[in-house]
Design a protein around this motif. Structure first.
Motif, PDB file in Angstrom:
ATOM      1  N   ASP A   1      -4.986  -4.849 -11.531  1.00  0.00           N
ATOM      2  CA  ASP A   1      -4.267  -6.126 -11.549  1.00  0.00           C
ATOM      3  C   ASP A   1      -3.136  -6.126 -10.554  1.00  0.00           C
ATOM      4  N   GLU A   2      -3.111  -7.167  -9.799  1.00  0.00           N
ATOM      5  CA  GLU A   2      -2.059  -7.274  -8.806  1.00  0.00           C
ATOM      6  C   GLU A   2      -1.149  -8.427  -9.178  1.00  0.00           C
ATOM      7  N   PRO A   3       0.093  -8.144  -9.433  1.00  0.00           N
ATOM      8  CA  PRO A   3       0.984  -9.215  -9.862  1.00  0.00           C
ATOM      9  C   PRO A   3       1.195 -10.213  -8.736  1.00  0.00           C
TER      10      PRO A   3
ATOM     11  N   ASP B   1       3.724 -11.728  -7.939  1.00  0.00           N
ATOM     12  CA  ASP B   1       5.037 -11.697  -7.299  1.00  0.00           C
ATOM     13  C   ASP B   1       5.410 -10.306  -6.807  1.00  0.00           C
ATOM     14  N   ALA B   2       4.423  -9.407  -6.813  1.00  0.00           N
ATOM     15  CA  ALA B   2       4.743  -8.048  -6.374  1.00  0.00           C
ATOM     16  C   ALA B   2       5.051  -8.038  -4.890  1.00  0.00           C
ATOM     17  N   LYS B   3       6.008  -7.249  -4.495  1.00  0.00           N
ATOM     18  CA  LYS B   3       6.366  -7.169  -3.082  1.00  0.00           C
ATOM     19  C   LYS B   3       7.311  -6.011  -2.830  1.00  0.00           C
TER      20      LYS B   3
ATOM     21  N   THR C   1       1.770  -5.448  -2.236  1.00  0.00           N
ATOM     22  CA  THR C   1       1.335  -4.199  -1.608  1.00  0.00           C
ATOM     23  C   THR C   1       0.099  -3.702  -2.321  1.00  0.00           C
TER      24      THR C   1
END
Lengths: 88, 562
Positions: B20-22, B24-26, B45
């Motif tokens: 799972d890729e959020p 808002d991930a950064k 990322t």
């Protein structure tokens, strides 16, 4: 957690190297970094956090655990969101 | 979690897929304020494969390469480098050791002067404009951690004093009399009852004064050993100081470690009871072994005993139950205060004027009101008044200590000490917890006013614990147990001094009953069983992991509400 459970919490001997399962979403304090990757040391276990903000150290973040090696008590996870910061 | 010893994890969601890729991930484009709130910009990322670092072989220092957070950037430059930023607080600690440890003066106002001079002294080492230094004083004083503790102290002070004027101590004396406590069992009873009083009023010093004034002579007169009895009273004070939700040390320990007070009290019960049970047994055994002083007389103080004073056990229970239920500490104490006032007035335990009184110098029609009286000096009084203002010196001291800590943070000294501890001492979680236990015990062993010592060491407990993701409840428990314990053991400790003062003061017990009623403070050191056992429990807990909880295990319920 009920009132009764609050009194019973922690009546156990806790490992210095806690392990987590893939799929766990846990809240951790980011304790340092290795190059570009944020790291949370949980006891003597280590969780590398991909995608965390550059200034994530000393903030509390939600992390989804993507992989975990119980032999080395280390794993990787994905940053979800920042939920707090250091007490000081 | 797969660790069988794991506790009660929060946010454990098995349905989350590993990849799972959020949204808002950064990493790039981070919030420069350090907030890192959800919704920040920047691309996600990709998650790397399981190329895992060897957590077991890494030192803490490897992991603890701090980022570029605001706190790590010195904003005040000192002649002599970042270590010079520790001058204010180092001077204060030196002052506190001399004043309390060497000269034996347990005066909080004196410590305030030491903090003021230390703060002025540090300013002379600042390079360039001193404005940044002065601004940092204000920055420190306006931190939430200080404000939260101050609010809780004011409420706790009012509640404690209202129980005192409501005859709670007299009720406990009645209980001891009704249970037919003899000379051999008197110290054990004193430990339990003083522990109850201290848990109710939250101040171990207040409980010590009350018990040494009223309970101690009663016990000595019926043949209890004075040294053991004084030590048992001090042990009860330790118990209450450690466990009471309205205790100043409990409040400081919770708010400085980002934990709610009710949850902290519930989580520390296990440590307190593990030390209290053997301490109670030790007082029973030693009560039979040690002989009492030979004094003629009777327990005349029993005349002051009143059963109805025990009604304040309910007032106490209201505060504890409400706080543990997760209500705000201000709300919890307010309810307890209302119940205590109703009991005082309803059962005739005190007058309205005992709770609140306006004293005028001239008779006016208002003097007919129950809370107005005529006296020689105009003023306001009563338990609400005296209970609140009793904390004023500690409040001022707290503001100054927090501002000195902020100077150390802005000057880089805090980080330098922290790095030394993490790189050289606290290199794994066991050593980190042992460092926290011994560090807290050492500074409390040196400084008489244990709350002041606790405030000074609290930031280090927070940071060292956080670097290993040790839960706020656990950090608060380590901090408070060793603060409470060491505050009542050594001859220069504040708790010992206030009790000793009751014995040797101008109208003290020695003057009234004779030298048998005066205990040399050095003699009680080995017999403050609950204090010693509490330290031992935490040393064992740090080594074995008993009671250890990590931040992922559970979160505080009401951090924002303290």
């Amino acid at each position: 957690m009920s009132r009764f459970e609050k009194f019973l919490a922690g009546w156990s001997f806790r490992s210095s190297t806690p392990d987590y399962a893939v799929g766990d979403v846990i809240e951790v304090m980011v304790t340092g970094d290795e190059g570009d990757t944020a790291v949370a040391r949980i006891g003597d276990s280590t969780l590398r956090i991909e995608g965390a903000p550059d200034d994530a150290v000393n903030t509390r973040v939600l992390v989804a655990v993507d992989a975990w090696d119980e032999a080395s008590h280390a794993g990787t996870g994905t940053y979800r969101e920042t939920v707090g910061k250091s007490a000081f | 979690m797969t660790d069988p010893s794991d506790g009660d994890p929060t946010r454990q969601t098995g349905e989350e897929s590993p990849g799972d890729e959020p949204p808002d991930a950064k990493r790039p484009g981070a919030d420069p304020t350090g907030g890192g709130s959800p919704g920040d910009d920047g691309p996600a990322t990709p998650v790397e494969g399981p190329a895992l670092p060897d957590g077991g072989s890494q030192t803490a220092a490897d992991d603890f390469d701090d980022g570029s957070g605001d706190d790590s950037d010195p904003k005040i430059n000192f002649y002599g480098g970042k270590w010079a930023s520790t001058i204010p607080i180092a001077f204060f600690i030196f002052w506190a050791i001399i004043q309390s440890g060497v000269l034996g003066i347990g005066d909080t106002n004196g410590l305030v002067v030491g903090a003021l001079i230390g703060t002025i002294l540090g300013m002379f080492f600042v390079r360039g404009d001193w404005k940044a230094y002065a601004d940092t004083i204000f920055e420190g004083m306006t931190q939430r951690v200080a404000a939260t503790a101050i609010v809780a102290w004011l409420w706790a002070g009012m509640f404690a004093e209202t129980l005192q004027v409501g005859g709670f101590v007299e009720g406990l004396i009645y209980a001891a009399d009704a249970l037919n406590v003899g000379a051999a069992t008197f110290p054990a009873a004193a430990f339990v009852l003083c522990g109850l009083l201290a848990t109710g009023i939250g101040t171990g010093y207040g409980a010590t004064v009350a018990f040494v004034t009223l309970f101690f002579p009663a016990g000595v007169l019926i043949g209890a050993n004075p040294v053991l009895l004084f030590a048992a009273i001090l042990s009860g004070a330790v118990f209450g100081d450690n466990l009471a939700p309205v205790s100043d040390t409990t409040i400081v320990s919770a708010v400085t470690q980002d934990a709610d007070i009710g949850g902290v009290v519930a989580s520390r019960f296990k440590y307190a009871i593990m030390a209290a049970v053997p301490a109670f047994a030790a007082y029973l055994i030693m009560g039979s072994v040690l002989s009492g002083a030979s004094l003629e007389g009777s327990a005349a103080l029993r005349e002051s005993a009143t059963a109805i004073g025990l009604v304040h056990l309910i007032s106490m229970g209201v505060v504890i139950a409400t706080a543990v239920a997760g209500r705000h500490i201000v709300e919890a104490i307010s309810w307890g205060l209302i119940v205590a006032v109703v009991f005082n007035l309803g059962f005739g335990l005190s007058s309205v004027a005992d709770v609140l009184v306006f004293t005028t110098t001239e008779a006016t029609p208002a003097a007919a009101l129950p809370f107005v009286q005529v006296g020689e000096t105009a003023g306001v009084g009563g338990s609400l008044y005296s209970g609140a203002i009793g904390f004023f010196p500690l409040i001022v001291l707290t503001l100054l200590i927090v501002s000195m800590a902020q100077i150390m943070i802005r000057g880089g000294g805090f980080e330098a000490i922290q790095d030394f501890l993490l790189e050289s001492v606290a290199t794994n979680v066991r050593r980190a917890e042992l460092t926290m236990v011994l560090g807290t015990a050492t500074i409390n062993g040196m400084i008489t006013i244990n709350t002041a010592a606790e405030i000074a060491i609290a930031p280090y407990i927070a940071r060292i614990g956080e670097k290993f993701n040790i839960n706020g409840y656990r950090r608060a428990n380590i901090l408070d147990a060793n603060t409470s314990a060491l505050g009542y053991i050594f001859p220069w400790a504040g708790g010992v001094l206030v009790g000793y003062q009751v014995m040797v003061g101008p109208d003290g017990l020695g003057a009234e009953y004779g030298p048998e009623m005066v205990v040399n403070p050095i003699d009680v050191v080995p017999y403050v069983f609950h204090g010693w056992f509490l330290v031992i429990v935490f040393l064992i807990a740090a080594i074995t992991g008993f009671g250890r909880e990590y931040i992922p295990d559970r979160t505080s319920e009401e951090v924002s509400r303290a």
